[in-house]
Scaffold this motif. Sequence first.
Motif, mmCIF file in Angstrom:
data_model
loop_
_atom_site.group_PDB
_atom_site.id
_atom_site.type_symbol
_atom_site.label_atom_id
_atom_site.label_comp_id
_atom_site.label_asym_id
_atom_site.label_seq_id
_atom_site.Cartn_x
_atom_site.Cartn_y
_atom_site.Cartn_z
ATOM 1 N N ARG A 67 0.072 -6.579 3.549
ATOM 2 C CA ARG A 67 -0.004 -5.545 2.529
ATOM 3 C C ARG A 67 -1.421 -4.980 2.521
ATOM 4 N N GLY A 68 -1.623 -3.944 1.718
ATOM 5 C CA GLY A 68 -2.940 -3.309 1.676
ATOM 6 C C GLY A 68 -3.983 -4.228 1.052
ATOM 7 N N GLY A 69 -5.176 -4.229 1.574
ATOM 8 C CA GLY A 69 -6.289 -5.009 1.043
ATOM 9 C C GLY A 69 -7.517 -4.131 1.061
ATOM 10 N N PRO A 70 -8.695 -4.657 0.858
ATOM 11 C CA PRO A 70 -9.012 -6.062 0.593
ATOM 12 C C PRO A 70 -8.667 -6.477 -0.845
ATOM 13 N N GLY A 71 -8.935 -7.749 -1.136
ATOM 14 C CA GLY A 71 -8.639 -8.262 -2.474
ATOM 15 C C GLY A 71 -7.152 -8.338 -2.721
ATOM 16 N N LEU A 72 -6.758 -8.094 -3.946
ATOM 17 C CA LEU A 72 -5.332 -8.114 -4.256
ATOM 18 C C LEU A 72 -4.653 -6.869 -3.688
ATOM 19 N N GLY A 73 -5.468 -5.833 -3.465
ATOM 20 C CA GLY A 73 -5.010 -4.634 -2.759
ATOM 21 C C GLY A 73 -3.793 -3.988 -3.387
ATOM 22 N N ASN A 74 -2.796 -3.715 -2.563
ATOM 23 C CA ASN A 74 -1.531 -3.186 -3.070
ATOM 24 C C ASN A 74 -0.405 -3.858 -2.298
ATOM 25 N N ILE A 75 0.822 -3.360 -2.488
ATOM 26 C CA ILE A 75 1.934 -4.013 -1.796
ATOM 27 C C ILE A 75 2.478 -3.134 -0.677
ATOM 28 N N ALA A 76 1.735 -2.112 -0.328
ATOM 29 C CA ALA A 76 2.179 -1.177 0.707
ATOM 30 C C ALA A 76 1.919 -1.758 2.104
ATOM 31 N N PRO A 77 2.629 -1.231 3.113
ATOM 32 C CA PRO A 77 2.413 -1.714 4.485
ATOM 33 C C PRO A 77 0.987 -1.448 4.952
ATOM 34 N N SER A 78 0.457 -2.376 5.732
ATOM 35 C CA SER A 78 -0.897 -2.219 6.264
ATOM 36 C C SER A 78 -1.041 -3.070 7.514
ATOM 37 N N GLN A 79 -2.075 -2.767 8.316
ATOM 38 C CA GLN A 79 -2.400 -3.618 9.460
ATOM 39 C C GLN A 79 -3.823 -4.168 9.322
ATOM 40 N N GLY A 80 -4.260 -4.272 8.063
ATOM 41 C CA GLY A 80 -5.645 -4.653 7.787
ATOM 42 C C GLY A 80 -5.994 -6.095 8.090
ATOM 43 N N ASP A 81 -4.994 -6.923 8.451
ATOM 44 C CA ASP A 81 -5.283 -8.335 8.716
ATOM 45 C C ASP A 81 -5.359 -8.646 10.212
ATOM 46 N N TYR A 82 -5.646 -7.624 11.016
ATOM 47 C CA TYR A 82 -5.680 -7.822 12.470
ATOM 48 C C TYR A 82 -6.759 -8.814 12.882
ATOM 49 N N TYR A 83 -7.963 -8.611 12.367
ATOM 50 C CA TYR A 83 -9.048 -9.552 12.701
ATOM 51 C C TYR A 83 -8.670 -10.967 12.283
ATOM 52 N N GLN A 84 -8.181 -11.081 11.032
ATOM 53 C CA GLN A 84 -7.833 -12.403 10.502
ATOM 54 C C GLN A 84 -6.833 -13.116 11.416
ATOM 55 N N PRO A 102 -5.210 3.496 6.781
ATOM 56 C CA PRO A 102 -5.245 2.161 6.179
ATOM 57 C C PRO A 102 -4.489 2.030 4.853
ATOM 58 N N ALA A 103 -4.138 0.776 4.530
ATOM 59 C CA ALA A 103 -3.692 0.355 3.194
ATOM 60 C C ALA A 103 -2.609 1.228 2.559
ATOM 61 N N GLY A 104 -1.549 1.455 3.279
ATOM 62 C CA GLY A 104 -0.425 2.195 2.711
ATOM 63 C C GLY A 104 -0.170 3.506 3.423
ATOM 64 N N GLY A 105 -1.155 3.980 4.177
ATOM 65 C CA GLY A 105 -0.951 5.177 4.981
ATOM 66 C C GLY A 105 -0.105 4.802 6.181
ATOM 67 N N ILE A 106 0.920 5.600 6.447
ATOM 68 C CA ILE A 106 1.748 5.322 7.619
ATOM 69 C C ILE A 106 1.634 6.504 8.558
ATOM 70 N N PRO A 107 1.219 6.246 9.813
ATOM 71 C CA PRO A 107 1.027 7.364 10.734
ATOM 72 C C PRO A 107 2.319 8.151 10.940
ATOM 73 N N VAL A 108 2.163 9.435 11.194
ATOM 74 C CA VAL A 108 3.307 10.327 11.393
ATOM 75 C C VAL A 108 3.187 10.920 12.795
ATOM 76 N N ALA A 109 4.315 11.007 13.504
ATOM 77 C CA ALA A 109 4.293 11.441 14.901
ATOM 78 C C ALA A 109 3.651 12.828 15.072
ATOM 79 N N GLU A 110 4.020 13.772 14.209
ATOM 80 C CA GLU A 110 3.482 15.139 14.315
ATOM 81 C C GLU A 110 1.965 15.159 14.156
ATOM 82 N N GLU A 111 1.506 14.310 13.248
ATOM 83 C CA GLU A 111 0.073 14.172 12.973
ATOM 84 C C GLU A 111 -0.649 13.674 14.245
#
Lengths: 354, 178
Positions: free
Chosen positions: A107-124, A333-342
């Motif tokens: 989910r989104g971070g750091p901290g308690l962050g949010n509950i949205a999709p994220s890839q912020g834990d890659y390093y971890q 990051p933290a809830g943003g989801i990439p879009v193909a057109e973008e």
Amino acid sequence: MAEKTLMKGNEALAEGAVRAGCRFFAGYPITPQNEIPEYMSWRLPEMGGTFIQAESEVAAINMLFGASACGARVMTSSSGPGISLKQEGISYCAGARLPIFYANVVRGGPGLGNIAPSQGDYYQATRGGGHGDYRVFVMAPGSVSEMANFPRKCYEVAFKYRIPSMILADGLLGQMMEPLEFDFEPVDTSTIPEPDWVLGVNEGRKRRVVRSYDLAPGKMEEFNLELDSIHSEVKANEVICETIETDDAELVLTGYGTSARVCKSAMALARKEGIKVGVIRPITIWPFPEKIFSEIADKVKNFLVVEMSLGQYIDDVKLSILGKAKIDLHKRPAGGIPVAEEILGVIKQILGKS
Amino acid sequence: MYQGIIMAGFGGQGVVSGGILLAYSGMVDGKYVTFFPAYGAEMRGGTANCSVVVSSEEVASPVVAFPDSILVMNEPSLAKFEPKLRPGGVLFLNTSLVSSRSKRDDIETVEVPANEIAEELGNIKCANMVMLGAYVKKSKAVSIEALKKSVAKVYVKANEKVLNMNRQAIERGAELVK
């Protein structure tokens, strides 16, 4: 094989783990992965296994230490904040050479962050996560089918090398439903031979010890070097990576998990417009497919990294390519989801096409 | 072929189970499908919604930011999702509960008195099926047959009487679209 079913990613992951032989699960609730313990709470008793809702994440991971030391195929799952709490225990398991399996539905971070999709834990995930010099076998599914089918490989590698293994997913993969098919028959746990290190009743065999410390001079260095050679073996044998249309590509898109799904769509859009784009999608992110990146970078001079974090995954791409190609980053990051057109827009910018 | 759909209403209107049924039907028809619920920070009494994608190609993201169709079950959902509908998109509006109308001239509205029809059939709970019937007939995203067949697969605990009522509700919805 069975007909296709429609399942939520989290449930597919739980069922996949059970089919792969998981018989012990301990966890503590956190969104967006709650369907995993919920599923395990009825499914494991059905299989003669054990489900425990622990009093905390710290308790859960230490329960895994105990059950794993006794040879069980164990699992825990959480999202970023909970995985952070479990890191001490994971490090202890790595030190004790216990083949635990766990999942982080990020989910989104750091901290308690949010509950949205994220890839912020890659390093971890890819740098060990806890203290000490260890690595974890990390698989990054990109679909509900892969959520269901990857636990088997995780157990296989964990037990073969006696290292922890994990699945790095995200809230999107956990919450979405998609048709899926299992690509393996359920493992009959009674046929799995007992490893020669598991604890239990000692009926005249040699004493066995499972622990993560050794104070004798030189012993820890020796152990670390042994871990190092195991890591090298995993790197040599266990890399899994998907490459698509990289042969004629003028630009290679790369991402893992959810980002890779979108990369594939962006590739299709670009190809429709005559822009030659390929995709590299690591399925294991540790070990990282360094060689594949390096070889493709000998031919392709533009890389575009897409990640749902601020530039963590890009580091492994850079370390693999070693300056042989230009690398750009598209980050959500933290809830943003990439879009193909973008992404297509960014590709055009990089290649100077309008 | 690609259809991004958002179905929205309040909790209890069968918005999530309707979305799952639609995705299941797409799977039965051999399409690529995804279902994604709005999860987490939803208010009690507020809107519940889910996104469904039915496509002839692999689906990149299950998140539908700009839907091709929206299935609006209640008033707050109209205000929330009407602005996001793509130009040329179709608004399926539960006129039993929504008194407002869209002011956009670049979209089409299909008026569905879903609650009234559901009540006629004996249970207000199948209003979601009426909406889906209308949607599927108009969009052809999946076949009516697949939708009706999937009812028994998705609502595994329902008895035959309830399943039949749901199938009738689908047909009644479909009849609204010529």
